[in-house]
Write a protein that holds these residues in place. Structure first.
Motif, PDB file in Angstrom:
ATOM      1  N   SER A 276     -82.013 -30.920  26.435  1.00 59.96           N
ATOM      2  CA  SER A 276     -81.825 -30.031  27.589  1.00 59.96           C
ATOM      3  C   SER A 276     -80.343 -29.794  27.905  1.00 59.96           C
ATOM      4  O   SER A 276     -80.008 -28.938  28.712  1.00 59.96           O
ATOM      5  CB  SER A 276     -82.540 -30.600  28.815  1.00 59.96           C
ATOM      6  N   LEU A 277     -79.440 -30.559  27.250  1.00 59.00           N
ATOM      7  CA  LEU A 277     -78.004 -30.316  27.462  1.00 59.00           C
ATOM      8  C   LEU A 277     -77.459 -29.273  26.486  1.00 59.00           C
ATOM      9  O   LEU A 277     -76.340 -28.789  26.636  1.00 59.00           O
ATOM     10  CB  LEU A 277     -77.222 -31.616  27.293  1.00 59.00           C
ATOM     11  N   LEU A 278     -78.253 -28.937  25.467  1.00 62.89           N
ATOM     12  CA  LEU A 278     -77.745 -28.010  24.439  1.00 62.89           C
ATOM     13  C   LEU A 278     -77.368 -26.629  24.997  1.00 62.89           C
ATOM     14  O   LEU A 278     -76.342 -26.075  24.601  1.00 62.89           O
ATOM     15  CB  LEU A 278     -78.759 -27.860  23.298  1.00 62.89           C
ATOM     16  N   PRO A 279     -78.183 -26.049  25.929  1.00 62.52           N
ATOM     17  CA  PRO A 279     -77.778 -24.731  26.445  1.00 62.52           C
ATOM     18  C   PRO A 279     -76.376 -24.751  27.063  1.00 62.52           C
ATOM     19  O   PRO A 279     -75.571 -23.848  26.828  1.00 62.52           O
ATOM     20  CB  PRO A 279     -78.848 -24.412  27.497  1.00 62.52           C
ATOM     21  N   ALA A 280     -76.070 -25.815  27.829  1.00 67.30           N
ATOM     22  CA  ALA A 280     -74.736 -25.900  28.452  1.00 67.30           C
ATOM     23  C   ALA A 280     -73.666 -26.089  27.375  1.00 67.30           C
ATOM     24  O   ALA A 280     -72.576 -25.503  27.452  1.00 67.30           O
ATOM     25  CB  ALA A 280     -74.698 -27.054  29.442  1.00 67.30           C
TER      26      ALA A 280
END
Ligand code: ADP
Length: 371
Positions: A276-280
């Motif tokens: 879930s940190l990949l988009p940022a």
């Protein structure tokens, strides 16, 4: 800066380009990747290191240019030899350190993979903040004024190798006392103490993201004219800070026993982050690429690394950018979890660089990736 027009002329005289770099940092990975893509490789090497660079047959450069010291790569005769051998230089951390960003920009008349203008932006704290914070809108550790210390700060000195002399301060007394002790013990000169800068200390987990920006392909995360690829993440081992907890002492005790903090990098470890940190992570990289295109066109080309801390609120805070291949990519000479997801086969950053040069040659667009 050494004019793009001259680089264009040199490139047009090249037959079969070779890939060259200084034998240090990530050179083995760069040579191995270049050989996988069918390039001739040239190592700029000191005599004492040759055996080491020959000790890995799959990565050993095809030929060596022997120098007494690495900065001799700036000598006109070495530059001439590199041009005669049709060399394209892959800059890495030691290349920039030994030759100096200013001299590379002005005096190094050999084609370099990537935009050489970026070196002046990454090496200057104020300029990189202007790039990352003001123009790209990334969250960076706040700058704190010595007169208004309202949180835990890390105190840094300009040009302090491996964070020599860095310390923590939560108020003015701790700041003054820390500086006084360091001047007294001779660790920091009075001159260097004047450059002390205070930064919010961001508590969290450190991650170093390895990106590749290509203006030639849109297969990755859209950015600028092309796309950004995430090829890996590492964590750095920094000695001695990473193991100090084993002594079980608090800051007061450490300083009573005259134990000085050091952040010298001694190695790297692989990492993956919560998905879930990949988009940022991608969106930050895109902002960095697009701000670079505005500030110093055509912007950052090829590999770069955002050095970050992820807070308990899952916010990514960037404290530095490296605008070239970083040594953390050496973990992934055989590809990373992320490069597997992109290519479906092992591809290192070194190989990705060589691939880009090959693609550019095929499209007759070498000028777009070599400066
Ligand atoms: P250098 O310029 O010598 O590489 P850095 O400014 O990158 O020094 O800092 C060295 C190390 O200190 C970093 O790798 C990181 O571990 C830590 N660090 C630096 N700034 C911060 C910060 N604001 N918050 C938390 N840790 C930091």
């Amino acid at each position: 800066m050494f004019a793009k027009e001259n680089i264009r002329k040199i490139l047009s005289s090249y037959g079969n380009p070779a890939i060259a770099t200084i034998c240090s940092h990530s050179a083995l990975q760069i040579f191995a990747g270049a050989k996988q893509e069918g390039f001739r490789t040239i190592g700029i090497c000191t005599k004492d290191r040759m055996e080491t660079y020959r000790a890995f047959p799959h990565a050993a450069p095809d030929e060596f240019i022997i120098v007494e010291k690495f900065s001799d790569a700036l000598k006109p005769e070495v530059q001439k030899e590199l041009r005669e051998k049709n060399a394209i230089i892959i800059p890495h951390g030691s290349f920039v350190e030994y030759l100096g960003p200013g001299r590379i920009e002005r005096e190094f008349e050999v084609p370099i993979f990537g935009n050489r203008a970026v070196l002046g932006w990454e090496s200057d704290r104020e300029k990189s903040r202007l790039w990352l914070e003001k123009n790209a809108g990334l969250r960076m550790p706040a700058k704190v004024s010595p007169d208004k210390i309202d949180r835990l700060c890390i105190v840094k000195f300009d040009g302090a190798k491996g964070g020599r002399g860095y310390f923590f301060a939560s108020d003015r007394n701790e700041l003054d006392e820390g500086i006084r002790q360091r001047i007294e013990s001779g660790m920091v000169s009075e001159e260097a103490a004047k450059t002390a800068s205070l930064q919010e200390y961001v508590l969290g987990t450190r991650y170093y993201f390895h990106y590749f920006y290509t203006p030639l392909s849109g297969k990755g995360f859209p950015a600028g004219e092309g796309s950004v690829e995430l090829l890996g993440i590492d964590r750095r081992d920094e000695s001695n800070i990473d193991e100090l907890h084993r002594l079980g002492m608090d800051g007061g005790e450490l300083s009573k026993r005259k134990i000085n903090l050091s952040y010298t990098v001694t190695g790297n470890q692989p990492a993956v982050i919560r998905e879930s940190l990949l988009p940022a992570a991608f969106s930050d990289a895109r902002k960095v690429v697009e701000a670079s295109i505005k500030l110093f066109p055509p912007g950052i080309v090829g590999p770069f690394c955002l050095e970050t801390v992820c807070t308990p609120n899952l916010e990514i805070v960037t404290f530095e950018v490296s605008a070239r291949i970083v040594a953390g990519t050496n973990i992934y000479a055989d590809g990373s979890q992320y490069s597997h997801l992109f290519f479906g086969k092992p591809v290192s950053m070194g190989q990705r660089i060589a691939q880009e040069i090959k693609i550019a040659i095929g499209k007759n667009m070498l000028e777009k990736v070599v400066y």
